[in-house]
Design an enzyme around this catalytic site. Structure first.
Site, PDB file in Angstrom:
ATOM      1  N   GLU A   1      -1.593   2.029   8.356  1.00 20.27           N
ATOM      2  CA  GLU A   1      -2.734   1.649   9.195  1.00 20.27           C
ATOM      3  C   GLU A   1      -2.382   0.614  10.265  1.00 20.27           C
ATOM      4  O   GLU A   1      -3.049   0.508  11.283  1.00 20.27           O
ATOM      5  CB  GLU A   1      -3.862   1.124   8.286  1.00 20.27           C
ATOM      6  CG  GLU A   1      -5.189   1.019   8.995  1.00 20.27           C
ATOM      7  CD  GLU A   1      -6.346   0.750   8.047  1.00 20.27           C
ATOM      8  OE1 GLU A   1      -6.263   1.107   6.848  1.00 20.27           O
ATOM      9  OE2 GLU A   1      -7.352   0.176   8.511  1.00 20.27           O
TER      10      GLU A   1
ATOM     11  N   ARG B   1     -15.639  11.966  12.678  1.00 19.22           N
ATOM     12  CA  ARG B   1     -16.253  10.770  12.082  1.00 19.22           C
ATOM     13  C   ARG B   1     -17.084   9.950  13.055  1.00 19.22           C
ATOM     14  O   ARG B   1     -18.201   9.530  12.746  1.00 19.22           O
ATOM     15  CB  ARG B   1     -15.162   9.870  11.521  1.00 19.22           C
ATOM     16  CG  ARG B   1     -14.804  10.276  10.149  1.00 19.22           C
ATOM     17  CD  ARG B   1     -14.150   9.161   9.413  1.00 19.22           C
ATOM     18  NE  ARG B   1     -14.157   9.521   8.014  1.00 19.22           N
ATOM     19  CZ  ARG B   1     -13.333   9.032   7.117  1.00 19.22           C
ATOM     20  NH1 ARG B   1     -12.431   8.143   7.461  1.00 19.22           N
ATOM     21  NH2 ARG B   1     -13.413   9.407   5.866  1.00 19.22           N
TER      22      ARG B   1
ATOM     23  N   GLY C   1       0.848  -1.192   0.000  1.00 18.64           N
ATOM     24  CA  GLY C   1       0.000   0.000   0.000  1.00 18.64           C
ATOM     25  C   GLY C   1       0.882   1.240   0.000  1.00 18.64           C
ATOM     26  O   GLY C   1       2.112   1.145  -0.170  1.00 18.64           O
TER      27      GLY C   1
ATOM     28  N   LYS D   1       0.985  -9.561  -0.190  1.00 19.75           N
ATOM     29  CA  LYS D   1       0.110 -10.739  -0.187  1.00 19.75           C
ATOM     30  C   LYS D   1      -0.424 -11.106  -1.572  1.00 19.75           C
ATOM     31  O   LYS D   1      -0.426 -12.256  -1.956  1.00 19.75           O
ATOM     32  CB  LYS D   1      -1.046 -10.481   0.781  1.00 19.75           C
ATOM     33  CG  LYS D   1      -2.017 -11.620   0.901  1.00 19.75           C
ATOM     34  CD  LYS D   1      -2.660 -11.694   2.259  1.00 19.75           C
ATOM     35  CE  LYS D   1      -3.502 -10.516   2.641  1.00 19.75           C
ATOM     36  NZ  LYS D   1      -4.119 -10.728   3.960  1.00 19.75           N
TER      37      LYS D   1
ATOM     38  N   LEU E   1      -3.638   8.628   4.504  1.00 23.44           N
ATOM     39  CA  LEU E   1      -2.692   8.687   3.377  1.00 23.44           C
ATOM     40  C   LEU E   1      -1.467   9.496   3.788  1.00 23.44           C
ATOM     41  O   LEU E   1      -0.326   9.154   3.461  1.00 23.44           O
ATOM     42  CB  LEU E   1      -3.362   9.323   2.155  1.00 23.44           C
ATOM     43  CG  LEU E   1      -4.392   8.459   1.419  1.00 23.44           C
ATOM     44  CD1 LEU E   1      -5.077   9.277   0.321  1.00 23.44           C
ATOM     45  CD2 LEU E   1      -3.740   7.221   0.808  1.00 23.44           C
TER      46      LEU E   1
HETATM   47  C1  LIG Z   1     -12.543   2.980   0.349  1.00 27.10           C
HETATM   48  C2  LIG Z   1     -11.531   3.715   1.163  1.00 27.10           C
HETATM   49  C3  LIG Z   1     -11.421   5.082   1.053  1.00 27.10           C
HETATM   50  C4  LIG Z   1     -10.460   5.779   1.815  1.00 27.10           C
HETATM   51  N1  LIG Z   1     -10.311   7.130   1.644  1.00 27.10           N
HETATM   52  C5  LIG Z   1      -9.287   7.774   2.278  1.00 27.10           C
HETATM   53  C6  LIG Z   1      -9.002   9.138   2.012  1.00 27.10           C
HETATM   54  O1  LIG Z   1      -9.655   9.782   1.192  1.00 27.10           O
HETATM   55  N2  LIG Z   1      -7.965   9.708   2.660  1.00 27.10           N
HETATM   56  C7  LIG Z   1      -7.179   9.040   3.565  1.00 27.10           C
HETATM   57  O2  LIG Z   1      -6.248   9.610   4.121  1.00 27.10           O
HETATM   58  N3  LIG Z   1      -7.432   7.739   3.828  1.00 27.10           N
HETATM   59  C8  LIG Z   1      -8.454   7.095   3.206  1.00 27.10           C
HETATM   60  N4  LIG Z   1      -8.682   5.762   3.451  1.00 27.10           N
HETATM   61  C9  LIG Z   1      -7.803   5.070   4.385  1.00 27.10           C
HETATM   62  C10 LIG Z   1      -6.460   4.812   3.744  1.00 27.10           C
HETATM   63  O3  LIG Z   1      -6.602   4.600   2.368  1.00 27.10           O
HETATM   64  C11 LIG Z   1      -5.799   3.573   4.319  1.00 27.10           C
HETATM   65  O4  LIG Z   1      -5.914   3.530   5.708  1.00 27.10           O
HETATM   66  C12 LIG Z   1      -4.317   3.601   4.007  1.00 27.10           C
HETATM   67  O5  LIG Z   1      -4.151   3.841   2.645  1.00 27.10           O
HETATM   68  C13 LIG Z   1      -3.678   2.318   4.437  1.00 27.10           C
HETATM   69  O6  LIG Z   1      -2.445   2.215   3.817  1.00 27.10           O
HETATM   70  P1  LIG Z   1      -1.464   1.063   4.238  1.00 27.10           P
HETATM   71  O7  LIG Z   1      -0.288   1.161   3.359  1.00 27.10           O
HETATM   72  O8  LIG Z   1      -1.240   1.116   5.704  1.00 27.10           O
HETATM   73  O9  LIG Z   1      -2.310  -0.273   3.980  1.00 27.10           O
HETATM   74  P2  LIG Z   1      -2.942  -0.840   2.625  1.00 27.10           P
HETATM   75  O10 LIG Z   1      -3.049   0.201   1.582  1.00 27.10           O
HETATM   76  O11 LIG Z   1      -4.173  -1.571   3.019  1.00 27.10           O
HETATM   77  O12 LIG Z   1      -1.845  -1.875   2.150  1.00 27.10           O
HETATM   78  C14 LIG Z   1      -1.560  -3.023   2.912  1.00 27.10           C
HETATM   79  C15 LIG Z   1      -0.756  -3.949   2.047  1.00 27.10           C
HETATM   80  O13 LIG Z   1      -0.310  -5.062   2.830  1.00 27.10           O
HETATM   81  C16 LIG Z   1      -0.582  -6.265   2.138  1.00 27.10           C
HETATM   82  N5  LIG Z   1      -0.718  -7.352   3.100  1.00 27.10           N
HETATM   83  C17 LIG Z   1      -1.717  -7.621   3.950  1.00 27.10           C
HETATM   84  N6  LIG Z   1      -1.457  -8.737   4.657  1.00 27.10           N
HETATM   85  C18 LIG Z   1      -0.239  -9.180   4.234  1.00 27.10           C
HETATM   86  C19 LIG Z   1       0.575 -10.291   4.552  1.00 27.10           C
HETATM   87  N7  LIG Z   1       0.200 -11.241   5.422  1.00 27.10           N
HETATM   88  N8  LIG Z   1       1.770 -10.420   3.918  1.00 27.10           N
HETATM   89  C20 LIG Z   1       2.182  -9.529   2.978  1.00 27.10           C
HETATM   90  N9  LIG Z   1       1.421  -8.461   2.630  1.00 27.10           N
HETATM   91  C21 LIG Z   1       0.237  -8.296   3.257  1.00 27.10           C
HETATM   92  C22 LIG Z   1      -1.853  -5.955   1.354  1.00 27.10           C
HETATM   93  O14 LIG Z   1      -2.050  -6.865   0.300  1.00 27.10           O
HETATM   94  C23 LIG Z   1      -1.529  -4.541   0.884  1.00 27.10           C
HETATM   95  O15 LIG Z   1      -0.710  -4.549  -0.254  1.00 27.10           O
HETATM   96  C24 LIG Z   1      -9.637   5.062   2.708  1.00 27.10           C
HETATM   97  C25 LIG Z   1      -9.763   3.680   2.824  1.00 27.10           C
HETATM   98  C26 LIG Z   1     -10.692   3.001   2.055  1.00 27.10           C
HETATM   99  C27 LIG Z   1     -10.810   1.515   2.207  1.00 27.10           C
END
Ligand SMILES: Cc1cc2nc3c(=O)[nH]c(=O)nc-3n(C[C@H](O)[C@H](O)[C@H](O)COP(=O)(O)OP(=O)(O)OC[C@H]3O[C@@H](n4cnc5c(N)ncnc54)[C@H](O)[C@@H]3O)c2cc1C
Length: 391
Positions: free
Chosen positions: A355, A263, A12, A34, A371
């Site tokens: 997250e 929220r 992500g 994943k 983000l």
């Molecule tokens: C529909 C939606 C709209 C949103 N809108 C906003 C917004 O407008 N503004 C904002 O700031 N936030 C928004 N959010 C929240 C924000 O997008 C997310 O919280 C944030 O992007 C999370 O990023 P991340 O890199 O932590 O996780 P993610 O983007 O969820 O990435 C996690 C990654 O880890 C991988 N993974 C999971 N388990 C494993 C494993 N066991 N082994 C290896 N890899 C694994 C997944 O496949 C993925 O690639 C939104 C969320 C959603 C769902």
């Protein structure tokens, strides 16, 4: 000597930012994820990303809004880093090719729930898509080894990771595997905005290895899940609809809450209104209230909500001509692994960002700060892990 200096788990926004920053700090980096490298929640983010650019705004004001929205539960050391590095995080994304929507010579800024100023930058309503695409392009053009379809299954001290079919040894590990709201919604029999990879097992692996966590019980409901038509159920209606004038109405057409409150307050107000018998029902019997999107100016909708309009119109509903039905839906894991300002967890050599980490939002995140957290703490995690690997 391990084959890699830094192993990043997850693709992500946080994992991509971390991998890129570690590589640019001179580390040998592997990124295991994943599913495909595209699969994540970050790409689904529509609304935008916060940064204090307005003339009446400042990082201190941004931090104050986070503190209040978190109900005074956020870690202010992390918040100060988040808000003070927000403008440079935006410029870094621009250098990678993200083109934020502009107007009148500056950024187009919207006010999001719980904010006292207009502070939300957008790329239309595909902000997460634009950010992850730019980060992915940069990672793919770098020396980072990407291992798709390689879920983390085990982590032994040292660090030796089992990722899918691979055994990877690395001096440091960055956990960037996101939250668990998809799985949690399945368990509760509810709808979720999350992608199917958001299942939380990496947090559990870290806890089993002895990492500390905080606020893991604090899950966030997005106030505005789509309720109808059926194929829009679980869709997160961007908060920018409310930023641009949409208001929540009960069955009698009355406003029952500040549509731009924090929220958790807005989500609870909707649940309470329905419990009082002042909600409406979807044709398939689900609870809902109205979101009066007809109050959004056509120009604002066309610039900042084109994707949302397209989705609804292709489902047979025009949000600019009729009110839409909405109800809160499971969305975000507020808490997570305890980190310091370098995104280091309580385990030596293990970092966490995005997250999966806790503290920056306390028990209630403001929209647009996730983000931002991914970029600010992803960069910090990448740099710190690369430095630690050299020691
Ligand atoms: C529909 C939606 C709209 C949103 N809108 C906003 C917004 O407008 N503004 C904002 O700031 N936030 C928004 N959010 C929240 C924000 O997008 C997310 O919280 C944030 O992007 C999370 O990023 P991340 O890199 O932590 O996780 P993610 O983007 O969820 O990435 C996690 C990654 O880890 C991988 N993974 C999971 N388990 C494993 C494993 N066991 N082994 C290896 N890899 C694994 C997944 O496949 C993925 O690639 C939104 C969320 C959603 C769902």
């Amino acid at each position: 000597m391990p084959a890699y200096d830094v192993l990043v788990i997850g693709s992500g926004a946080s994992g991509l930012a971390a991998a890129l920053s570690a590589e640019r700090s001179g580390a040998r980096v592997a990124l295991a994820t994943k599913g495909s490298i595209q699969s994540c929640n970050s790409a689904k983010a529509q609304g935008g990303i916060q940064a204090a650019f307005g003339d009446d705004d400042s990082p201190e004001q941004h931090a104050e809004d986070v503190w209040k929205s978190s109900h005074e539960t956020a870690n202010m050391e992390l918040v100060t880093v988040l808000t003070s590095e927000a403008p440079s995080a935006i410029h870094w994304l621009e250098e990678l090719g993200v083109e934020f929507t502009r107007e009148n010579g500056g950024y187009r800024l919207a006010r999001c729930g719980g904010a006292t100023r207009k502070r939300l930058l957008q790329v239309g309503d595909r902000t997460g898509h634009a950010i992850t695409k730019a980060l992915r392009d940069a990672v793919e053009a770098s020396t980072v080894t990407v291992l798709p379809n390689s879920p983390l299954r085990g982590l032994d001290e040292g660090w030796k990771a089992t990722v899918g079919e691979h055994e990877v040894e690395a001096s440091t590990v960055i956990l960037a595997a996101g939250g668990r709201c998809f799985k949690e919604a399945e368990v509760r029999g509810e709808l979720s905005t999350n992608h199917p990879g958001a299942t939380g097992e990496v947090t559990q692996i870290a806890l089993d290895a002895g990492a500390e966590a905080r606020d893991l019980d604090a899950l966030q409901y997005h106030p505005n899940g789509g309720s109808w038509p059926q194929n829009m159920q679980g869709y997160s209606i961007p908060e920018t609809t409310r930023a641009y004038g949409a208001v929540l109405l009960n069955a009698d057409g009355e406003e029952f809450t500040d549509s731009l409150g924090p929220r958790d307050v807005v989500a609870q107000a909707i649940v309470d209104e329905v419990a009082k018998g002042k909600g409406v029902q979807t044709p398939d019997g689900r609870p809902a209230v109205y979101l009066d999107t007809t109050r959004i100016a056509r120009e604002d909708a066309e610039i900042s909500l084109p994707y949302m309009l397209r989705r609804y119109r292709s489902a047979g509903v025009d949000p600019l001509a009729e009110k839409i039905l909405t109800y809160p839906v499971l969305h975000y894991q507020n808490g997570g692994l305890v980190i310091d300002t370098d995104a280091k967890t309580t385990l030596d050599g293990v970092y966490a960002c995005g997250e999966i980490a806790g503290g920056t939002h306390g028990r209630n995140r403001m929209m647009g700060n996730s983000l931002l957290e991914c970029v600010v703490f992803g960069r910090r995690a990448g740099r710190a892990a690369a430095t630690a690997a050299r020691q």
